[in-house]
Structure formats: structure tokens, C-alpha cells
Design a protein around this motif. Structure first.
Motif, PDB file in Angstrom:
ATOM      1  N   ASN A   4      69.368   8.359  28.753  1.00 45.99           N
ATOM      2  CA  ASN A   4      68.734   8.795  27.507  1.00 45.99           C
ATOM      3  C   ASN A   4      68.046   7.665  26.755  1.00 45.99           C
ATOM      4  O   ASN A   4      67.647   7.827  25.598  1.00 45.99           O
ATOM      5  CB  ASN A   4      69.780   9.445  26.592  1.00 45.99           C
ATOM      6  N   SER A   5      67.904   6.541  27.426  1.00 46.72           N
ATOM      7  CA  SER A   5      67.387   5.352  26.758  1.00 46.72           C
ATOM      8  C   SER A   5      66.000   5.582  26.161  1.00 46.72           C
ATOM      9  O   SER A   5      65.735   5.199  25.014  1.00 46.72           O
ATOM     10  CB  SER A   5      67.333   4.184  27.736  1.00 46.72           C
ATOM     11  N   ASP A   6      65.108   6.237  26.912  1.00 43.60           N
ATOM     12  CA  ASP A   6      63.727   6.397  26.445  1.00 43.60           C
ATOM     13  C   ASP A   6      63.555   7.524  25.432  1.00 43.60           C
ATOM     14  O   ASP A   6      62.526   7.610  24.767  1.00 43.60           O
ATOM     15  CB  ASP A   6      62.809   6.649  27.636  1.00 43.60           C
ATOM     16  N   SER A   7      64.541   8.393  25.326  1.00 41.29           N
ATOM     17  CA  SER A   7      64.406   9.529  24.417  1.00 41.29           C
ATOM     18  C   SER A   7      65.055   9.293  23.056  1.00 41.29           C
ATOM     19  O   SER A   7      64.874  10.072  22.129  1.00 41.29           O
ATOM     20  CB  SER A   7      65.019  10.784  25.053  1.00 41.29           C
ATOM     21  N   GLY A   8      65.814   8.229  22.955  1.00 47.90           N
ATOM     22  CA  GLY A   8      66.480   7.926  21.691  1.00 47.90           C
ATOM     23  C   GLY A   8      65.604   7.084  20.786  1.00 47.90           C
ATOM     24  O   GLY A   8      64.391   6.954  20.973  1.00 47.90           O
ATOM     25  N   THR A   9      66.201   6.507  19.777  1.00 46.42           N
ATOM     26  CA  THR A   9      65.486   5.633  18.849  1.00 46.42           C
ATOM     27  C   THR A   9      65.028   4.388  19.579  1.00 46.42           C
ATOM     28  O   THR A   9      65.818   3.720  20.264  1.00 46.42           O
ATOM     29  CB  THR A   9      66.398   5.229  17.683  1.00 46.42           C
ATOM     30  N   GLN A  10      63.746   4.075  19.442  1.00 45.19           N
ATOM     31  CA  GLN A  10      63.182   2.925  20.135  1.00 45.19           C
ATOM     32  C   GLN A  10      63.156   1.703  19.225  1.00 45.19           C
ATOM     33  O   GLN A  10      62.817   1.792  18.046  1.00 45.19           O
ATOM     34  CB  GLN A  10      61.772   3.237  20.615  1.00 45.19           C
ATOM     35  N   THR A  11      63.514   0.602  19.792  1.00 43.37           N
ATOM     36  CA  THR A  11      63.484  -0.654  19.042  1.00 43.37           C
ATOM     37  C   THR A  11      62.041  -0.993  18.682  1.00 43.37           C
ATOM     38  O   THR A  11      61.118  -0.791  19.476  1.00 43.37           O
ATOM     39  CB  THR A  11      64.089  -1.781  19.882  1.00 43.37           C
ATOM     40  N   ALA A  12      61.833  -1.473  17.491  1.00 44.22           N
ATOM     41  CA  ALA A  12      60.494  -1.848  17.044  1.00 44.22           C
ATOM     42  C   ALA A  12      60.558  -3.136  16.240  1.00 44.22           C
ATOM     43  O   ALA A  12      61.511  -3.363  15.484  1.00 44.22           O
ATOM     44  CB  ALA A  12      59.874  -0.732  16.204  1.00 44.22           C
ATOM     45  N   ASP A  13      59.541  -3.970  16.411  1.00 44.89           N
ATOM     46  CA  ASP A  13      59.460  -5.210  15.647  1.00 44.89           C
ATOM     47  C   ASP A  13      59.160  -4.913  14.187  1.00 44.89           C
ATOM     48  O   ASP A  13      58.562  -3.884  13.851  1.00 44.89           O
ATOM     49  CB  ASP A  13      58.347  -6.094  16.205  1.00 44.89           C
ATOM     50  N   ALA A  14      59.558  -5.814  13.347  1.00 41.02           N
ATOM     51  CA  ALA A  14      59.157  -5.735  11.941  1.00 41.02           C
ATOM     52  C   ALA A  14      57.644  -5.903  11.882  1.00 41.02           C
ATOM     53  O   ALA A  14      57.058  -6.675  12.641  1.00 41.02           O
ATOM     54  CB  ALA A  14      59.842  -6.814  11.129  1.00 41.02           C
ATOM     55  N   THR A  15      57.011  -5.158  11.009  1.00 43.00           N
ATOM     56  CA  THR A  15      55.565  -5.238  10.891  1.00 43.00           C
ATOM     57  C   THR A  15      55.199  -5.055   9.420  1.00 43.00           C
ATOM     58  O   THR A  15      56.042  -5.300   8.547  1.00 43.00           O
ATOM     59  CB  THR A  15      54.886  -4.171  11.774  1.00 43.00           C
ATOM     60  N   ASP A  17      51.737   1.952  -1.801  1.00 40.56           N
ATOM     61  CA  ASP A  17      51.716   1.710  -3.251  1.00 40.56           C
ATOM     62  C   ASP A  17      50.712   0.635  -3.646  1.00 40.56           C
ATOM     63  O   ASP A  17      50.970  -0.213  -4.502  1.00 40.56           O
ATOM     64  CB  ASP A  17      53.112   1.334  -3.749  1.00 40.56           C
ATOM     65  N   GLY A  18      49.566   0.647  -2.971  1.00 31.95           N
ATOM     66  CA  GLY A  18      48.474  -0.250  -3.348  1.00 31.95           C
ATOM     67  C   GLY A  18      48.582  -1.666  -2.827  1.00 31.95           C
ATOM     68  O   GLY A  18      47.779  -2.519  -3.216  1.00 31.95           O
ATOM     69  N   LYS A  19      49.533  -1.951  -1.943  1.00 25.68           N
ATOM     70  CA  LYS A  19      49.635  -3.303  -1.399  1.00 25.68           C
ATOM     71  C   LYS A  19      50.299  -3.263  -0.020  1.00 25.68           C
ATOM     72  O   LYS A  19      50.917  -2.265   0.369  1.00 25.68           O
ATOM     73  CB  LYS A  19      50.433  -4.207  -2.336  1.00 25.68           C
ATOM     74  N   PHE A  20      50.153  -4.366   0.706  1.00 20.79           N
ATOM     75  CA  PHE A  20      50.805  -4.490   2.001  1.00 20.79           C
ATOM     76  C   PHE A  20      52.257  -4.928   1.796  1.00 20.79           C
ATOM     77  O   PHE A  20      52.538  -5.810   0.980  1.00 20.79           O
ATOM     78  CB  PHE A  20      50.083  -5.515   2.879  1.00 20.79           C
ATOM     79  N   GLN A  21      53.149  -4.300   2.552  1.00 22.25           N
ATOM     80  CA  GLN A  21      54.569  -4.603   2.436  1.00 22.25           C
ATOM     81  C   GLN A  21      55.182  -4.719   3.825  1.00 22.25           C
ATOM     82  O   GLN A  21      54.675  -4.140   4.793  1.00 22.25           O
ATOM     83  CB  GLN A  21      55.297  -3.519   1.641  1.00 22.25           C
ATOM     84  N   ILE A  22      56.286  -5.488   3.891  1.00 19.69           N
ATOM     85  CA  ILE A  22      57.008  -5.646   5.147  1.00 19.69           C
ATOM     86  C   ILE A  22      57.680  -4.327   5.512  1.00 19.69           C
ATOM     87  O   ILE A  22      58.345  -3.699   4.691  1.00 19.69           O
ATOM     88  CB  ILE A  22      58.073  -6.744   5.053  1.00 19.69           C
ATOM     89  N   LYS A  23      57.504  -3.929   6.742  1.00 12.90           N
ATOM     90  CA  LYS A  23      58.221  -2.772   7.272  1.00 12.90           C
ATOM     91  C   LYS A  23      59.303  -3.297   8.199  1.00 12.90           C
ATOM     92  O   LYS A  23      59.016  -3.948   9.210  1.00 12.90           O
ATOM     93  CB  LYS A  23      57.259  -1.853   8.036  1.00 12.90           C
ATOM     94  N   ASP A  24      60.573  -3.055   7.833  1.00 10.38           N
ATOM     95  CA  ASP A  24      61.703  -3.638   8.561  1.00 10.38           C
ATOM     96  C   ASP A  24      61.683  -3.289  10.045  1.00 10.38           C
ATOM     97  O   ASP A  24      61.173  -2.238  10.457  1.00 10.38           O
ATOM     98  CB  ASP A  24      63.025  -3.169   7.964  1.00 10.38           C
ATOM     99  N   GLU A  25      62.277  -4.186  10.810  1.00 12.38           N
ATOM    100  CA  GLU A  25      62.436  -3.944  12.226  1.00 12.38           C
ATOM    101  C   GLU A  25      63.374  -2.754  12.472  1.00 12.38           C
ATOM    102  O   GLU A  25      64.165  -2.381  11.605  1.00 12.38           O
ATOM    103  CB  GLU A  25      63.002  -5.181  12.923  1.00 12.38           C
ATOM    104  N   VAL A  26      63.303  -2.171  13.631  1.00 13.78           N
ATOM    105  CA  VAL A  26      64.171  -1.038  13.998  1.00 13.78           C
ATOM    106  C   VAL A  26      65.033  -1.451  15.186  1.00 13.78           C
ATOM    107  O   VAL A  26      64.519  -1.938  16.199  1.00 13.78           O
ATOM    108  CB  VAL A  26      63.330   0.202  14.371  1.00 13.78           C
ATOM    109  N   TYR A  27      66.329  -1.282  15.024  1.00 11.19           N
ATOM    110  CA  TYR A  27      67.260  -1.531  16.126  1.00 11.19           C
ATOM    111  C   TYR A  27      67.505  -0.201  16.823  1.00 11.19           C
ATOM    112  O   TYR A  27      68.208   0.669  16.301  1.00 11.19           O
ATOM    113  CB  TYR A  27      68.556  -2.139  15.622  1.00 11.19           C
ATOM    114  N   GLY A  28      66.935  -0.060  17.980  1.00  7.34           N
ATOM    115  CA  GLY A  28      66.996   1.214  18.666  1.00  7.34           C
ATOM    116  C   GLY A  28      68.134   1.319  19.655  1.00  7.34           C
ATOM    117  O   GLY A  28      69.026   0.466  19.726  1.00  7.34           O
TER     118      GLY A  28
END
Length: 560
Positions: free
Chosen positions: A139-150, A155-166
Motif C-alpha cells: 500500500n506504499s504508493d496509495s497512502g500519504t506520500q512524503t513531500a519536501d517542504a516548499t 494571504d497575499g504573500k509567499f509562505q513556507i509549506k511544511d514538509e510531509v512525512y508520508g
């Protein structure tokens, strides 16, 4: 207590301690320290043989519990892992030999954990099959996927989007961690703690990421304003133009910029679109053809907008236009234009909303496939003393104002009449023929891209009064041979002709006879001769001065 007695006691204590020390040293020469383990199996105070038996028993009974995300668990038995114990190389003996019997005090305190890679053996093929059958792997590919912080724009500005531990498995790390746990007889393995799941390469604390966000926020604060249309690129749209390269440098996303320029094209393009004209006849017409109007040079605009974004400075400029018009509001042709009604064979010139002049014209002959094209156009250029060339003709004109390819407005000195339905019989090759006295006046008012609006409007054509025209023809024919006594007939014919409207005048087929008679009469008066009459056809006069009337006739089929 005497000194002797005290010394005896101390001696006894020391002897006992020494006996204990050496006794344990002797014991630990064949036994493992208390609190020690071998590959995770309790070896406290055990001999080599005891440890081997414990390892063998532990192997048979052993299973590894995998602690997975969402509180799920799966187990891997020693059999499922192909886990076996081998003592062929004397590995346990070597571990005991590394233990110093005389350091048993510090050894007990440190709780030695011995590990030998050669004791526990794993069949990689068996283990791999087992791992592939686990739910966490399937089920590795169907679950939550790890993602880098980006980063994201919110709200009118760029903000850090936290990393995801999948929960997508890192098979290399997972396999290594399972092997380590199995060979050490670990009871459990936390996939999260052991980082068996794919780990993000970039976290929210990444220095480069934070620097990038700071730079993006500087760029999104810039203003790009288009003058003329008075439009400013919205911040959220501008944010979409910003992206980063592999090195984290801020750059322009030409794909997003192209999408935005498409909206400008849709919003501001008028070239090729239908236009409404409130004609000089009080009626509205829709002009569908022609290329006059605003048209954006998309490629140039994308390139310049990308450059603006990368510079990161406020900018106020015009859109890159491929073609321009007079106005962005209302009708794009504004209130200065040339209006040509083909049906009425009439032209009007408006400047700043006021009619400057109007005149009859002759347009292209539709019966020869030379109709003047209807539509909204801009004058291509203005030229004096031009030579017009076409199939089977060359004509010199003083004022040339093309607006649709080789079709344009110009003076036509070879014509003596304009308007009515002349164009149906001897019209131009497509151009708008102007009276010589009118052409310079128009030329003085227009310039490159000056709007020319050409249309047809049923019901505005000039009708011919056939009866009145025929009456004039009869009066001209009644003149006969010219003498001084013919003056009243000639004057009556002239007065009747001049009273006709321009359309009806075109039906007077013997007009040249009238003009020749007038010339002959003038010659007679000038010579004072009254005896010899001169024929109205102009072939002879009392003094022979009247020429052949056909010599001055214009070949109407050759006009432009």
C-alpha cells in the motif's frame, strides 16, 4: 581496639575482597558479564554454550513486530525472514575472548551489548519475498506520500509549506533496518523512528528555502502597470509568474505569463472584430471585415513581461501592440475617420467628431470583379506623386492613400463626373477615386493608420430620373448646327442639365454634344462670325477651330 587487632581485621577484609575479586575474575573468564547481551539475546552470567543454546532457542521462537503508521502492526517470524544461527566460526567464543575477566567491575557497570554479524544469517531472497508481501509495502504508493517542504502563495504573500512525512516505504532503508532488527533479535521496529518511510529532502527550516521565500516576497510586491488600458497585474497573478530554478534562484514562469497574456489578448484585441458605425445617413451599420484595431504582439509581450518579472522593479508601460487604433473605449476608431458608402458612392471625412467634408466618389467596378472591399482599415501610408501599376494599366496620381493592400484613395483627374452608378459601368479597379479638388484636402487631414470605414447601405443609392434625363437629351439634340441664333437652345439645354441630380446626369448620353456646342458658340462669338453655322458635332466651325469632341474623351475603362 589495638593496632594489631585493627590490622588483622583490615587484612581479613582485604583477603575477602581479593578472594571475591579473583573469584569473579575466574568466573568471568568463562562466563559473560552480568547484564550483557549477544545479538540482543540475554547472555548475563552465561557460558558460551549457554549463550549458543539461548540464541538457538531465541531464533526458533523469535518474531519482529513492525510498528507502522496509523497504529497498524505486522510481524515477521524468523522463518519468514530466513533467519538462522551459525556457530561454525566460533563467533561466540571470540566475543567472550574480547571480555577482560579482570575488568569485570567496569564491565558489569557498562552492561555490554555484543554483536556479531556472523552469528545470525538471513536468506535475502526469503526476506525480500516476505517484505514485498507486507501490507505496508503493497500500500506504499496509495497512502500519504512524503513531500519536501516548499512554498505557496497565501494571504497575499509567499509562505513556507511544511514538509510531509508520508507512509511510502523507502525499500533500501526499510530492508536495512529490518535486517538489523532481526539479527539483533529486536522485539519491535518502528518504521517512523527508524526512518523506513521515505524522508523529505527539504524541511521547513531549510536555509535556502527560507531565503527563496524572502526573495519571492520582494518580487511579488512589485507593480506592473499597463498604460493606455490602465490595468495593473494583480498580486496573485504576479505570484503565479514567479518560480525558481534548480539552484533556488527566482525566475519567470513563461507558461503562466503566456496564460495571462492570452487573457489580455481576449480582453483588448479589437482588430478583426465587428464594429458599429452610426453613419452620416442616420442609420447604424455593422462593419465585419478589415484589420483595423488593437492587436497584441503576444511573443514580444511574453518576453518583456518575463524580463520585467526577473528584474523585480516597478514598471509602467504600454502593452506590446502589433497594430494600434485610436481609442480603447467605445469604438476603437475614435471620432476621426473616413466614411465611404459604396451604395451611395459618397465619402465623408470626420475630424474630432466634426464633418470636415463630403464628396461623391467612384469605387471599384463590381461587374468586373473589382469591388472596393468593405471593412474597417487603417491608411497604410500617405504618398505624393505616386505611380499606380496594375494589369494593363499605369496611372500617375498626385495623392495616394492606400488602406487595404493595393486598394486606396487617390485623385482621378481623368474623370469628369463622380457618384451615382458610374462605378457599375466604369468603376475603378478597386480604389476610391476622388475629385482632383477634394483629394488634397483629404490628404492634408489623414495620416498613417487613420481609420477608413467602408460599407454598403441599401436604400441610400441615388436614383436616376429617366424622364428628366431624356428631356435634356432631346434639348441637346435639338441644337443642331451651331450658330449665333443657337444660343437660346444651348442655354436652355445647359440650364436643364444643371438642374438634374448627379445620378440623373449620368443618363444624359450626349452631354459632350452640349459642351462641344458651347465651345462652338464661344468660338463664333470670339471671331465675330455669324454667317457660317458650325455643326454641333464639332467637326467644323466658321474658323475651323473646333476640334473632334472625341479627342478629349476619357477611356473610362482604364481608370484606377
Amino acid at each position: 581496639m589495638t593496632k594489631k587487632k585493627l590490622g588483622l581485621i583490615i587484612g581479613i577484609v582485604v583477603a575477602v575482597l581479593l578472594a571475591v575479586y579473583f573469584g569473579f575474575a575466574l568466573f568471568f573468564s568463562s562466563h559473560f558479564y552480568f547484564g550483557s547481551t549477544v545479538n540482543g539475546v540475554n547472555s548475563s552470567g552465561k557460558t558460551v554454550d549457554d549463550v549458543k543454546r539461548a540464541l538457538s532457542k531465541a531464533t526458533d521462537d523469535y518474531s519482529l513486530t513492525l510498528e507502522e503508521a496509523d497504529d497498524q502492526e505486522e510481524k515477521i517470524s524468523s522463518k519468514d525472514a530466513g533467519l538462522t544461527i551459525s556457530f561454525k566460526g566460533g563467533e561466540v567464543d571470540e566475543l567472550l575472548d574480547k571480555q577482560s575477566p579482570f575488568k569485570w567491575i567496569s564491565g558489569i557497570a557498562s552492561k555490554k551489548k555484543y554483536t556479531s554479524k556472523n552469528i545470525a544469517e538471513i536468506d535475502d531472497g526469503v526476506l525480500d519475498d516476505t517484505l514485498q508481501s507486507l501490507d505496508c509495502v503493497k500500500n506504499s504508493d496509495s497512502g500519504t506520500q512524503t513531500a519536501d517542504a516548499t512554498y505557496e502563495f497565501s494571504d497575499g504573500k509567499f509562505q513556507i509549506k511544511d514538509e510531509v512525512y508520508g507512509t511510502n516505504i523507502d525499500m533500501d532503508a526499510f530492508t536495512k533496518n529490518v535486517k538489523t532488527a532481526l539479527t539483533n533479535f529486536k522485539p519491535t521496529l518502528s518504521l517512523s523512528d527508524s526512518k523506513s518511510y521515505v524522508q523529505p529532502a527539504v524541511t521547513k527550516d531549510d536555509k535556502d528555502l527560507n531565503n527563496t521565500v524572502d526573495e519571492l516576497n520582494k518580487r511579488v510586491g512589485m507593480k506592473i502597470t499597463y498604460t493606455g488600458v490602465n490595468e495593473t497585474v494583480p498580486p496573485d497573478v504576479l505570484a503565479g509568474f514567479l518560480t525558481t530554478d534548480d539552484a533556488g534562484n527566482v525566475t519567470a514562469d513563461t507558461g503562466k505569463i503566456s496564460e495571462y497574456v492570452d487573457t489580455l489578448v481576449k480582453k483588448y484585441t479589437t482588430a478583426g472584430h465587428s464594429k458599429t458605425l452610426h453613419t452620416s445617413y442616420g442609420k447604424d451599420v455593422t462593419i465585419s471585415n478589415g484589420d483595423y484595431g488593437w492587436k497584441i504582439d503576444k511573443d514580444k509581450e511574453i518576453a518583456e513581461l518575463a524580463s520585467d518579472v526577473e528584474k523585480g522593479e516597478d514598471v509602467s508601460r504600454e502593452i506590446n501592440w502589433k497594430t494600434t487604433a485610436a481609442s480603447h473605449t467605445g469604438n476603437d476608431y475614435g471620432n476621426s475617420y473616413v466614411e465611404v458608402n459604396i451604395t451611395a458612392q459618397h465619402l465623408f471625412l470626420y475630424v474630432n467628431g466634426a464633418k470636415v467634408l463630403d464628396t461623391d466618389v467612384v469605387t471599384g467596378n463590381p461587374n468586373k470583379g473589382n469591388s472596393t472591399p468593405t471593412g474597417a482599415y487603417g491608411i497604410t501610408y500617405c504618398e505624393k506623386d505616386a505611380t499606380l501599376k496594375g494589369e494593363n494599366y499605369t496611372s500617375k496620381v498626385k495623392y495616394w492613400m492606400p488602406f487595404c493592400g493595393n486598394v486606396g484613395m487617390h485623385d482621378a483627374p481623368w474623370r469628369s463626373q463622380f457618384g451615382s452608378d458610374i462605378y457599375m459601368r466604369s468603376g475603378s479597379h478597386g480604389c476610391v477615386n476622388l475629385p482632383p479638388s477634394i483629394a488634397p484636402k483629404i490628404f492634408a487631414q489623414v495620416k498613417t493608420n487613420f481609420p477608413v470605414l467602408v460599407y454598403t447601405l441599401p436604400g441610400t443609392g441615388k436614383s436616376i430620373n429617366t424622364d428628366a434625363a431624356n428631356a435634356v437629351v432631346a434639348k441637346i439634340n435639338a441644337i443642331g448646327n451651331v450658330s449665333l441664333e443657337s444660343e437660346s437652345l444651348i442655354t436652355d439645354a445647359r440650364t436643364s442639365y444643371d438642374a438634374l441630380d448627379s445620378a440623373s446626369k449620368t443618363a444624359v448620353t450626349n452631354y459632350e454634344t452640349l459642351t462641344n456646342a458651347e465651345s462652338a458658340l464661344a468660338a463664333l462669338k470670339a471671331a465675330g462670325a455669324a454667317a457660317t453655322p458650325a455643326p454641333a458635332d464639332g467637326t467644323t466651325t466658321t474658323d475651323g477651330t473646333v476640334a473632334d469632341p472625341n479627342a478629349a474623351a476619357t477611356d473610362a475603362s482604364a481608370v484606377q
